[in-house]
Scaffold this motif. Structure first.
Motif, short mmCIF file in Angstrom:
data_model
loop_
_atom_site.label_atom_id
_atom_site.label_comp_id
_atom_site.label_asym_id
_atom_site.label_seq_id
_atom_site.Cartn_x
_atom_site.Cartn_y
_atom_site.Cartn_z
N ASP A 74 -44.77 68.12 45.26
CA ASP A 74 -44.73 68.31 44.24
C ASP A 74 -45.76 67.89 42.81
N SER A 75 -46.65 67.48 43.23
CA SER A 75 -47.14 67.08 41.69
C SER A 75 -48.83 66.70 42.66
N LEU A 105 -48.76 75.82 39.16
CA LEU A 105 -48.95 76.41 40.46
C LEU A 105 -47.87 77.73 39.95
N GLN A 106 -49.23 79.44 40.29
CA GLN A 106 -48.60 80.42 39.77
C GLN A 106 -46.62 80.99 41.18
N CYS A 107 -46.01 80.96 40.77
CA CYS A 107 -44.34 81.41 41.42
C CYS A 107 -45.07 82.92 42.46
N LEU A 108 -45.04 82.98 43.39
CA LEU A 108 -45.14 84.32 44.78
C LEU A 108 -44.26 85.24 43.23
N SER A 109 -44.87 86.34 42.93
CA SER A 109 -44.11 87.48 43.08
C SER A 109 -43.38 88.40 43.88
N ASP A 151 -44.57 76.53 42.16
CA ASP A 151 -43.94 75.30 40.94
C ASP A 151 -44.41 74.18 40.17
N GLY A 152 -44.91 73.63 41.78
CA GLY A 152 -45.94 73.16 41.57
C GLY A 152 -46.63 72.82 40.15
N THR A 153 -46.80 70.80 40.26
CA THR A 153 -47.63 70.43 38.86
C THR A 153 -48.93 69.53 39.40
#
Length: 273
Positions: free
Chosen positions: A145-146, A269-273, A168-170
């Protein structure tokens, strides 16, 4: 109000065992001490400094911005003295876990012993690994998660950290120098978004009771009502009363306040499109 206590001034520590937290224990040397429940905040004040540690201001800020909650899986590098790790363990309890890594074997072993003594060993796993050179173990890929990085060259670990994070993890990187921040941000631009850097400065104030002239300027700040006239008439209008010296609460900045500790760089983290 703050009270500073020297534990060495008290003896017969065995007499304290079994007493409830919050008890006021007297000493045969004329002093007393309060028995407090162990917390990560207290532990960070007394632990052995095998490395430079993070303190409460930075720790509380990064736990909030990393969105760490009970049940989170957190990866940390490096372990160092374990100050942050202990707070992370409390944040993820009771169902989460912290996997922390340090390249120095003896330092990792000492941290493992500390976690056992503070009772968080069921929430923390300590590993020996050079995260800058080898990256995080593949077994955590896509599960974290992080991720927290406290490394001399954190930009080298950014690609591995990205593989470990859930979508979307930080991620947070702690660096004492702005040049480290710049290189880390360059490495983050390709796969991370919402890149932000903070410097957290904590200003502590002393609070104590004393007597001051309520009508004169004072270095400390009084929490009394606005300044009044030095002398007041009584209800009969004849007797004068002097209120220039009365007990009040005085507040002033601590002389030993900490300045710069480091920069906290956050990204997602960028999400997959």
């Amino acid at each position: 109000m703050q009270t500073h206590i020297c534990i060495d001034a008290y003896d017969e520590h065995s007499d304290w065992i079994g007493k409830p937290f919050g008890s006021k224990v007297l000493s045969n040397k004329g002093g007393f001490v309060y028995l407090l429940a162990p917390t990560p905040e207290l532990w960070s004040l007394v632990l052995s400094h095998r490395t430079q540690i993070l303190y409460i201001a930075d720790i509380s800020f990064l736990i909030t911005y990393l969105e760490i909650v009970p049940g989170s899986l957190v990866l940390e590098s490096g372990t160092g003295s374990g100050s942050l790790t202990t707070s992370l363990a409390r944040a993820v309890a009771p169902t989460g876990h912290v996997y922390t890594f340090d390249f120095h074997q003896q330092r990792a072993a000492s941290a493992r012993e500390d976690f056992q003594s503070t009772g968080v060993d069921s929430l923390v796993t300590v590993g020996v690994r050079d995260i800058q050179g080898e990256g995080f173990p593949d077994e955590y890929s896509g599960l974290a998660d992080s991720v927290f990085l406290d490394l001399p060259q954190p930009w080298l670990a950014v690609p591995s950290a990205g593989k470990m994070l859930k979508q979307d993890g930080t991620l947070c990187s702690f660096s004492p120098c702005i040049e480290q921040v710049q290189r880390t941000c360059e490495a983050l631009k390709s796969n991370f978004r919402d890149i932000r850097t903070f410097e957290v400065l904590l200003r502590t104030f002393e609070v104590h009771e004393g007597k001051i002239d309520s009508c004169q300027g004072e270095e400390g700040l009084s929490v009394r009502s606005p300044p009044c006239k030095r002398r007041h008439r009584s209800s009969e209008g004849s007797t004068m009363q002097d209120s220039s010296s009365s007990p009040t609460i005085k507040v002033r900045p601590c002389a030993d306040a900490r300045g710069h500790t480091g920069y906290l760089t956050f990204s997602r983290l960028q999400c997959l499109s």
